[in-house]
Scaffold this active site. Structure first.
Site, PDB file in Angstrom:
ATOM      1  N   LYS A 168     -17.463   3.400   5.844  1.00 25.74           N
ATOM      2  CA  LYS A 168     -17.151   3.409   7.281  1.00 25.74           C
ATOM      3  C   LYS A 168     -17.519   4.776   7.860  1.00 25.74           C
ATOM      4  CE  LYS A 168     -13.320   3.196  10.516  1.00 25.74           C
ATOM      5  NZ  LYS A 168     -11.869   3.084  10.684  1.00 25.74           N
ATOM      6  N   THR A 180      -4.976   4.171  11.511  1.00 25.53           N
ATOM      7  CA  THR A 180      -4.198   5.352  11.133  1.00 25.53           C
ATOM      8  C   THR A 180      -3.008   5.070  10.208  1.00 25.53           C
ATOM      9  OG1 THR A 180      -3.233   5.063  13.339  1.00 25.53           O
ATOM     10  CG2 THR A 180      -4.764   6.877  13.049  1.00 25.53           C
ATOM     11  N   THR A 209       0.841  -1.201   0.000  1.00 25.52           N
ATOM     12  CA  THR A 209       0.000   0.000   0.000  1.00 25.52           C
ATOM     13  C   THR A 209       0.879   1.255   0.000  1.00 25.52           C
ATOM     14  OG1 THR A 209      -1.427  -1.293   1.449  1.00 25.52           O
ATOM     15  CG2 THR A 209      -2.053   0.977   1.087  1.00 25.52           C
ATOM     16  N   ALA A 210       1.965   1.227   0.797  1.00 25.72           N
ATOM     17  CA  ALA A 210       2.823   2.418   0.892  1.00 25.72           C
ATOM     18  C   ALA A 210       3.495   2.703  -0.448  1.00 25.72           C
ATOM     19  CB  ALA A 210       3.860   2.222   1.992  1.00 25.72           C
TER      20      ALA A 210
HETATM   21  C1  LIG Z   1      -2.294  -6.751  11.689  1.00 25.32           C
HETATM   22  C2  LIG Z   1      -2.329  -5.437  10.945  1.00 25.32           C
HETATM   23  C3  LIG Z   1      -3.542  -4.795  10.720  1.00 25.32           C
HETATM   24  C4  LIG Z   1      -3.571  -3.564  10.055  1.00 25.32           C
HETATM   25  N1  LIG Z   1      -4.772  -2.920   9.878  1.00 25.32           N
HETATM   26  C5  LIG Z   1      -4.768  -1.687   9.324  1.00 25.32           C
HETATM   27  C6  LIG Z   1      -5.974  -0.961   9.167  1.00 25.32           C
HETATM   28  O1  LIG Z   1      -7.066  -1.437   9.464  1.00 25.32           O
HETATM   29  N2  LIG Z   1      -5.899   0.279   8.641  1.00 25.32           N
HETATM   30  C7  LIG Z   1      -4.709   0.849   8.275  1.00 25.32           C
HETATM   31  O2  LIG Z   1      -4.701   1.995   7.847  1.00 25.32           O
HETATM   32  N3  LIG Z   1      -3.571   0.147   8.354  1.00 25.32           N
HETATM   33  C8  LIG Z   1      -3.562  -1.088   8.877  1.00 25.32           C
HETATM   34  N4  LIG Z   1      -2.396  -1.777   8.969  1.00 25.32           N
HETATM   35  C9  LIG Z   1      -1.176  -1.218   8.388  1.00 25.32           C
HETATM   36  C10 LIG Z   1      -1.169  -1.440   6.885  1.00 25.32           C
HETATM   37  O3  LIG Z   1      -1.314  -2.791   6.582  1.00 25.32           O
HETATM   38  C11 LIG Z   1       0.160  -0.941   6.338  1.00 25.32           C
HETATM   39  O4  LIG Z   1       0.383   0.363   6.789  1.00 25.32           O
HETATM   40  C12 LIG Z   1       0.139  -0.891   4.857  1.00 25.32           C
HETATM   41  O5  LIG Z   1      -0.255  -2.090   4.321  1.00 25.32           O
HETATM   42  C13 LIG Z   1       1.486  -0.506   4.319  1.00 25.32           C
HETATM   43  O6  LIG Z   1       2.371  -1.557   4.295  1.00 25.32           O
HETATM   44  P1  LIG Z   1       3.727  -1.313   3.521  1.00 25.32           P
HETATM   45  O7  LIG Z   1       3.422  -1.040   2.094  1.00 25.32           O
HETATM   46  O8  LIG Z   1       4.529  -0.327   4.274  1.00 25.32           O
HETATM   47  O9  LIG Z   1       4.480  -2.720   3.683  1.00 25.32           O
HETATM   48  P2  LIG Z   1       4.252  -4.127   2.955  1.00 25.32           P
HETATM   49  O10 LIG Z   1       2.845  -4.371   2.633  1.00 25.32           O
HETATM   50  O11 LIG Z   1       4.964  -5.125   3.821  1.00 25.32           O
HETATM   51  O12 LIG Z   1       5.052  -4.008   1.591  1.00 25.32           O
HETATM   52  C14 LIG Z   1       6.452  -4.144   1.534  1.00 25.32           C
HETATM   53  C15 LIG Z   1       6.894  -4.197   0.079  1.00 25.32           C
HETATM   54  O13 LIG Z   1       8.309  -4.209   0.052  1.00 25.32           O
HETATM   55  C16 LIG Z   1       8.743  -5.209  -0.848  1.00 25.32           C
HETATM   56  N5  LIG Z   1      10.066  -5.682  -0.431  1.00 25.32           N
HETATM   57  C17 LIG Z   1      10.508  -5.924   0.813  1.00 25.32           C
HETATM   58  N6  LIG Z   1      11.786  -6.360   0.774  1.00 25.32           N
HETATM   59  C18 LIG Z   1      12.137  -6.365  -0.530  1.00 25.32           C
HETATM   60  C19 LIG Z   1      13.329  -6.723  -1.230  1.00 25.32           C
HETATM   61  N7  LIG Z   1      14.413  -7.165  -0.593  1.00 25.32           N
HETATM   62  N8  LIG Z   1      13.346  -6.611  -2.553  1.00 25.32           N
HETATM   63  C20 LIG Z   1      12.266  -6.156  -3.238  1.00 25.32           C
HETATM   64  N9  LIG Z   1      11.114  -5.822  -2.639  1.00 25.32           N
HETATM   65  C21 LIG Z   1      11.055  -5.929  -1.300  1.00 25.32           C
HETATM   66  C22 LIG Z   1       7.674  -6.289  -0.757  1.00 25.32           C
HETATM   67  O14 LIG Z   1       7.701  -7.097  -1.902  1.00 25.32           O
HETATM   68  C23 LIG Z   1       6.429  -5.434  -0.677  1.00 25.32           C
HETATM   69  O15 LIG Z   1       6.028  -5.070  -1.974  1.00 25.32           O
HETATM   70  C24 LIG Z   1      -2.357  -3.006   9.597  1.00 25.32           C
HETATM   71  C25 LIG Z   1      -1.150  -3.677   9.789  1.00 25.32           C
HETATM   72  C26 LIG Z   1      -1.124  -4.882  10.465  1.00 25.32           C
HETATM   73  C27 LIG Z   1       0.190  -5.587  10.662  1.00 25.32           C
END
Ligand SMILES: Cc1cc2nc3c(=O)[nH]c(=O)nc-3n(C[C@H](O)[C@H](O)[C@H](O)COP(=O)(O)OP(=O)(O)OC[C@H]3O[C@@H](n4cnc5c(N)ncnc54)[C@H](O)[C@@H]3O)c2cc1C
Length: 500
Positions: free
Chosen positions: A82, A346, A19-20
Site C-alpha cells: 500500500k 488508523t 488483532t489487538a
Molecule cells: C468495518 C471495519 C473496518 C475496519 N478496517 C480497518 C482497516 O482497514 N485498518 C485498520 O487498521 N483497522 C480497521 N478496523 C479496525 C480493526 O478491525 C480493529 O482495530 C482490529 O481488528 C482490532 O480488533 P480487536 O482485537 O480490538 O477486537 P476483536 O477482533 O473484536 O477481538 C476481540 C477478542 O475478544 C475476545 N472476547 C470477547 N469477549 C470475550 C469473552 N467474554 N471471553 C473470552 N474472549 C472474549 C474475542 O474472542 C476476540 O478474540 C476496522 C474495523 C471495522 C469495524
C-alpha cells in the site's frame, strides 16, 4: 506519588485474541517477556471482528521489532503493498486525489516544497503536486520495489493491505513460540478486589480462574473489563463523524492488484476497496440516519466490480474514545479503547502505539497515578489528532448532492482543526503538532485534495529567480520520474516474493 499497587507486576493477562490481543502479546513478550508472564484468553465461539485490512507505514517498524521477515509476512498474510489511499468523489463527484505515504518535492530547511510550487503555479505551471511525489507516481503506474537509496527524495514509504484474520494467526504462532500462554475459554465473570476495585481474576465458563496483576482489555467493542466492569465512560464524537455503520464483504480478486487503497465517497458515506493477493476487501461505511442497512447492502453489492464471496457482514459502531484508556489495573487496547472509522486505516496503528506507550510506562514496581495519567493524556491527544484529520476529509468539500455532505460542510468543527485549516488557507503554513501521526505532507495532500487553495506562500520561495525556480522543479520532477520505468509492476514484485 501514591502507589496503588506495591506488588511488582509479574503476570499480564490479555483478554481477547483479535488483532489487538495478539499484537499486544507478541510485542510485550518480545520486549519485557523475561520479567513477566503473559497469558491470552480468547473465545473462539465469540470470534474476532476479522476486518482491518489496510495499514500505515509504522506497521513495518512493529514487524521489524519482532524480527519478522517481510517476505514471509507477505506470503502468510496474503498481503499486498500500500503506497497511499485514493479518495474519489470526496472533494466533489468526479474528482479524485491521492493521499500518498510519500512527500511531494523536496523541502528546504525553512521553506516547505509546496510554497515553491505555489509560486510556480502563480507563474503559470500546470503540474499537480503529485507529479513530484514518487509514491503517487508509482501508485498510478502500478509499480513497486524497495528502493535502496540514501537520498530522501527517492524514499518510497509503504505499508500493507493484508488479511487481518491471517495476521492474528501469524502473530499467535509467533507469540506462542516465544512463550505466551494461550487459554481458550469464555470469560463469564470478573473478580475485583473489594477495597480497590482492581481486577484480580477472570472466571471462565468451565470454572477455571485466570489470575493476573495487570489486565489488557482486548475484548473488542464489548469492552468487558474497561467498561462493563470498571465503567470508565465514553466520549462520543458522532456529531462530527456521523457514520455509525459498515458492511464488509470480500469479492474475487482482479487480474491486476493496485498498490493503494481506494476510498470512494457516496451520498452518505464511502466505500473501501482493498486488493489482497487472493481477494478484494470491500466495505461500505454509512450514516444510518441517511441509509437503511438494506439500502447500504444493495449499494455495496452493486458497486463491487467482481463477484462477492459470501454475504456482507454488518458492523455498528460509536465513533469516539474511552474516557480513560488505562484505569486501575486495566489498559484498553484495540476496539475496547475507542473507534475511529477506517478512513485513514488508523485502528491497527492505534493498537501498536498503545502497546508501545504501555511498554514505556510499564508499571514493573506497581501502578502509580502519574504513569496512568501520562498514558491517558498521550492517548487522548493521539485520538484527537487522528479525529481531526478524519473530520478534515468530511468537512472540507464541495458536494451539494445530499443533506449528509451539506451538514458536514456547515457544522462546527474542533477548534484545533479550525485553526489548522485557517492557518493553511491564509498563509500555506503547516506545523506538525507534537507527535501527530500525520506529517505535514499528509495534511498538505488532504487539504489540497479536498479543495483548499492557500492564499499566499512563504516569501523564502521568492529567493530563487523565476528561471532558477523552474529549473529546480524540472530537475526534481525528472529525479522523481527516473526510477519508475526500471521498477517491476506491483504484481511482479509480490509474485517474486511469493515464489510464483
Ligand atoms: C468495518 C471495519 C473496518 C475496519 N478496517 C480497518 C482497516 O482497514 N485498518 C485498520 O487498521 N483497522 C480497521 N478496523 C479496525 C480493526 O478491525 C480493529 O482495530 C482490529 O481488528 C482490532 O480488533 P480487536 O482485537 O480490538 O477486537 P476483536 O477482533 O473484536 O477481538 C476481540 C477478542 O475478544 C475476545 N472476547 C470477547 N469477549 C470475550 C469473552 N467474554 N471471553 C473470552 N474472549 C472474549 C474475542 O474472542 C476476540 O478474540 C476496522 C474495523 C471495522 C469495524
Amino acid at each position: 506519588m501514591k502507589n496503588h499497587n506495591n506488588q511488582t507486576i509479574k503476570k499480564v493477562v490479555i483478554l481477547g485474541g483479535g488483532t489487538a490481543g495478539w499484537m499486544s502479546a507478541s510485542l510485550m513478550k518480545k520486549v519485557i517477556g523475561a520479567a513477566v508472564d503473559i497469558e491470552v484468553v480468547e473465545s473462539e465461539t465469540i470470534g474476532t471482528v476479522g476486518v482491518g485490512e489496510a495499514t500505515i507505514p509504522p506497521i513495518r517498524i512493529f514487524n521489524q521489532v519482532l524480527g519478522i521477515n517481510e517476505a514471509e509476512f507477505i506470503r502468510e498474510t496474503k498481503a499486498t503493498i500500500k503506497l497511499g489511499i485514493e479518495f474519489e468523489n470526496w472533494k466533489n463527484i468526479g474528482e479524485r486525489y491521492l493521499h500518498s505515504f510519500g512527500a511531494p518535492g523536496r523541502s528546504s530547511a525553512f521553506c516547505q516544497f509546496h510554497h515553491y510550487f505555489k509560486r510556480a503555479q502563480q507563474l503559470g505551471l500546470k503540474d499537480s503536486l503529485w507529479d513530484y511525489d514518487l509514491n503517487a507516481l508509482c501508485a498510478k503506474a502500478g509499480k513497486f520495489a524497495v528502493i535502496n537509496s540514501k537520498d530522501p527524495v527517492l524514499e518510497l514509504p509503504h505499508a500493507y493491505h493484508f488479511d487481518a484474520g491471517l495476521y492474528a494467526k501469524f502473530l499467535r504462532k509467533f507469540s506462542e513460540n516465544i512463550g505466551v500462554k494461550r487459554t481458550e475459554g469464555l470469560v463469564e465473570q470478573v473478580q475485583q478486589n473489594k477495597q480497590t476495585g482492581y481486577i484480580e481474576a477472570l472466571v471462565l465458563k468451565d470454572g477455571s480462574v485466570i489470575e493476573g496483576d495487570l489486565f489488557i482489555d482486548c475484548s473488542g467493542m464489548r469492552a468487558l473489563l474497561i467498561e462493563d466492569t470498571l465503567k470508565t465512560g465514553y466520549e462520543n464524537w458522532d456529531h462530527w463523524l456521523t457514520c455509525d455503520s459498515a458492511l464488509a464483504v470480500p469479492s474475487e480478486r482482479f487480474d491486476k492488484t493496485l498498490p493503494y487503497t481506494r476510498s470512494i465517497a457516496h451520498s452518505a458515506g464511502w466505500q473501501w476497496r482493498i486488493p489482497l493477493q487472493h481477494r478484494n476487501g470491500n466495505g461500505l461505511v454509512y450514516s444510518s440516519a441517511h441509509f437503511s442497512d438494506q439500502q447500504a447492502n444493495d449499494l455495496l453489492l452493486s458497486n463491487l466490480e467482481s463477484k462477492a464471496i459470501g454475504e456482507p457482514k454488518l458492523f455498528k459502531f460509536n465513533v469516539g474514545r474511552r474516557k480513560q484508556q488505562w484505569h486501575k489495573n486495566v489498559v484498553a487496547v484495540g476496539l475496547s479503547s475507542g473507534f475511529l472509522e477506517p478512513l485513514e486505516s488508523t485502528s491497527i496503528h492505534l493498537i501498536q502505539s498503545a502497546i508501545v506507550r504501555l511498554l514505556h510506562l510499564f508499571p514493573h514496581q506497581g501502578i502509580a497515578d502519574a504513569s496512568v495519567a501520562e498514558y491517558n493524556k498521550q492517548s487522548q491527544i493521539e485520538y484527537e489528532q487522528i479525529r481531526d484529520f478524519i473530520i478534515l476529509h468530511y468537512h472540507v468539500q464541495q458536494r451539494t448532492d445530499s443533506d449528509f455532505w451539506q451538514y458536514l460542510r456547515n457544522m462546527d468543527i474542533p477548534a484545533t482543526l479550525q485553526h489548522k485549516i485557517q492557518l493553511f488557507k491564509e498563509s500555506g503554513r503547516l506545523f506538525r503538532d507534537q507527535n501527530d501521526l500525520f506529517l505535514d505532507a499528509s495534511w498538505l495532500q488532504v487539504m489540497v485534495g479536498q479543495g483548499i487553495e492557500p492564499q499566499d506562500y512563504h516569501p523564502i520561495a521568492n529567493n530563487l529567480s523565476e528561471a532558477q525556480l523552474m529549473d529546480m522543479l524540472t530537475r526534481l520532477k525528472a529525479i522523481k520520474h527516473e526510477p519508475i520505468p526500471k521498477l517491476p509492476s506491483h504484481d511482479e514484485f509480490i509474485n517474486k516474493l511469493c515464489n510464483r
